[in-house]
Enzyme design. Structure first.
Site, PDB file in Angstrom:
ATOM      1  N   PHE A   1       0.859  -1.196   0.000  1.00  0.00           N
ATOM      2  CA  PHE A   1       0.000   0.000   0.000  1.00  0.00           C
ATOM      3  C   PHE A   1       0.886   1.234   0.000  1.00  0.00           C
ATOM      4  O   PHE A   1       1.763   1.370   0.852  1.00  0.00           O
ATOM      5  CB  PHE A   1      -0.915   0.015   1.219  1.00  0.00           C
ATOM      6  CG  PHE A   1      -1.902   1.152   1.192  1.00  0.00           C
ATOM      7  CD1 PHE A   1      -3.096   1.039   0.486  1.00  0.00           C
ATOM      8  CD2 PHE A   1      -1.638   2.345   1.841  1.00  0.00           C
ATOM      9  CE1 PHE A   1      -4.008   2.092   0.433  1.00  0.00           C
ATOM     10  CE2 PHE A   1      -2.536   3.405   1.792  1.00  0.00           C
ATOM     11  CZ  PHE A   1      -3.724   3.277   1.086  1.00  0.00           C
TER      12      PHE A   1
ATOM     13  N   ASP B   1       9.156   2.855   1.198  1.00  0.00           N
ATOM     14  CA  ASP B   1       7.979   3.550   1.709  1.00  0.00           C
ATOM     15  C   ASP B   1       7.945   3.339   3.221  1.00  0.00           C
ATOM     16  O   ASP B   1       7.537   2.287   3.708  1.00  0.00           O
ATOM     17  CB  ASP B   1       6.719   2.988   1.043  1.00  0.00           C
ATOM     18  CG  ASP B   1       5.436   3.599   1.582  1.00  0.00           C
ATOM     19  OD1 ASP B   1       5.476   4.242   2.651  1.00  0.00           O
ATOM     20  OD2 ASP B   1       4.380   3.401   0.949  1.00  0.00           O
TER      21      ASP B   1
ATOM     22  N   LYS C   1       2.777  10.242   8.118  1.00  0.00           N
ATOM     23  CA  LYS C   1       2.099   9.757   9.319  1.00  0.00           C
ATOM     24  C   LYS C   1       2.709  10.331  10.593  1.00  0.00           C
ATOM     25  O   LYS C   1       2.432  11.468  10.959  1.00  0.00           O
ATOM     26  CB  LYS C   1       2.073   8.222   9.336  1.00  0.00           C
ATOM     27  CG  LYS C   1       1.047   7.607   8.369  1.00  0.00           C
ATOM     28  CD  LYS C   1       0.905   6.113   8.596  1.00  0.00           C
ATOM     29  CE  LYS C   1      -0.122   5.476   7.659  1.00  0.00           C
ATOM     30  NZ  LYS C   1      -1.502   5.804   8.002  1.00  0.00           N
TER      31      LYS C   1
END
Length: 403
Positions: A136, A221, A250
């Site tokens: 993702f 990532d 995040k």
């Protein structure tokens, strides 16, 4: 005006399906809803609230910067962005930083940089991007196509081309795909949404070696794994593998929206003036808060504490499982933890989430078969124990409902 769950259905686009609970206040790892009901937060806004709710360092940074300057376009630099960029460079392998607003935008920048670097240095044929099934990387059309979950990218028309996928931890299938026409490989150094799956040492080191062999850029990532989540500042440090490009978001802002792409000068130089940009990227408010979060997390006390708290989490989960036998394994690293349900509860991970909410615990899932925990990195041991006591009650309810 009545603010409740029904108002969501009235005024919001229906791409989310939130619960009836509407939190209105948070402090540390505790949250209170509109009715004053208290919850222990093991979700952290999906690995975002790395210092819990309303941490004094972040609140103070926001207040101080809010009285100085809020926004400047990138026609001008600003002090908080430059300070944060210097700290990111000093603490990592990178030389250069690009700021964005989210993980998806940081990943978009990384992918665009890789394609531009390949075009400039090797020509149009070097355009292939390899990623991994169940990965993702965000919800922009480019990143959602690179992400290895077709359910998220199907249904929007023709997809960006020359993107292929293979299985995570399968080095032989990856070796069969990569070639001199591969410009980049995008990978999570621990798959998050895909089920909290750690890479084997042979796999991740093999990916790095094959990228070197074929002159392809390795993009990590670290949107979910970064800023202390695994017990290292960034997960690549614990793997002994250094990427060419890394994305972070995040937890970087501790709850304030910000993302960043970091890389080496030799690659960064290909994003010349005008090739990419962002209105809010490097926003002074965001960077001031992120600097405070980064400074707080990037200490031996906090990072070692993450490793210690992982041990406690695993001990308590094991004790619960010894009684109820609902999990086949507990996996992950640091405070990115996944409890995999047994065959009997396959596809029912969300039942544990719903039951947890009913008992005053906020948790997550990672797919249909994994209950996920991403609490504050500085959550107290007492809150971990109390949260797990509530989770045990939730487990008991699920077991009873499925008896």
């Amino acid at each position: 005006m009545t603010i409740n769950r029904a108002l969501f259905d009235e005024v919001m686009v229906p791409n989310y399906a939130p619960s009836a609970v509407i939190p209105v206040k948070g402090e540390g790892s505790r949250v209170w809803d509109q009715e004053g009901r208290e919850y222990i937060d093991f979700a952290g806004g999906i690995a975002v609230n790395c210092l819990g709710h309303c941490h004094p360092a972040l609140v103070n940074a926001l207040k101080e910067q809010g009285e100085k300057i809020w926004h400047l376009s990138n026609v001008m630099a600003n002090e908080p962005a430059l300070r944060l960029a210097k700290k990111l460079v000093d603490a990592t392998f990178a030389d250069k930083v690009y700021f964005a607003n989210s993980g998806a935008e940081a990943n978009e920048a990384a992918l665009k940089l890789a394609r531009r670097w390949a075009l400039d240095t090797a020509g149009e044929q070097k355009s292939q991007i390899i990623a991994f099934n169940k990965g993702f990387h965000g919800r922009t059309f480019f990143t959602v196509t690179v992400g290895g979950q077709a359910a998220y990218s199907d249904g929007f028309g023709p997809k960006p081309a020359d993107i292929v996928h293979t299985d995570y931890n399968d080095l032989e299938s990856f070796k069969a795909l990569i070639s001199d026409d591969t410009c980049a490989v995008m990978i999570e150094p621990l798959q998050g949404e895909g089920g909290i799956v750690s890479p084997t040492a042979d796999f991740i080191k093999g990916v790095r070696a094959l990228c070197d062999q074929h002159n392809a850029l390795l993009i990590f990532d670290e949107v979910q794994t970064g800023v202390g989540r695994t017990g290292d500042l960034y997960a690549y440090e614990g793997l002994g593998v250094t990427p060419d490009i890394l994305t972070t978001a995040k937890a970087l802002g501790g709850g304030f929206p910000i993302g960043a792409m970091i890389t080496k000068t030799e690659f960064a130089k290909h994003l010349k003036v005008g090739t990419h940009g962002s209105t809010y990227g490097g926003n002074p408010l965001a960077c001031a808060v992120a600097e405070a979060a980064f400074d707080t997390v990037n200490t031996e006390e906090v990072l070692n504490g993450v490793k210690q708290k992982e041990v406690l989490f695993r001990e308590l989960l094991t004790a619960i499982n010894d009684k109820y036998n609902v999990f086949s394994e507990v996996r992950g690293k640091g405070l990115l933890i996944g409890a995999v349900v047994t065959e009997q509860y396959k596809g029912k991970a969300k039942e544990f989430l719903v039951a947890s909410t009913a008992h005053g615990l906020m948790s997550l899932v990672a797919g249909a078969d994994v209950v996920r925990f991403t609490p504050s990195l500085v959550i107290s041991d007492d809150d971990i124990r109390e949260g797990m006591a509530r989770f045990e009650k939730a487990v008991a309810d699920v077991v009873k409902a499925n008896a």
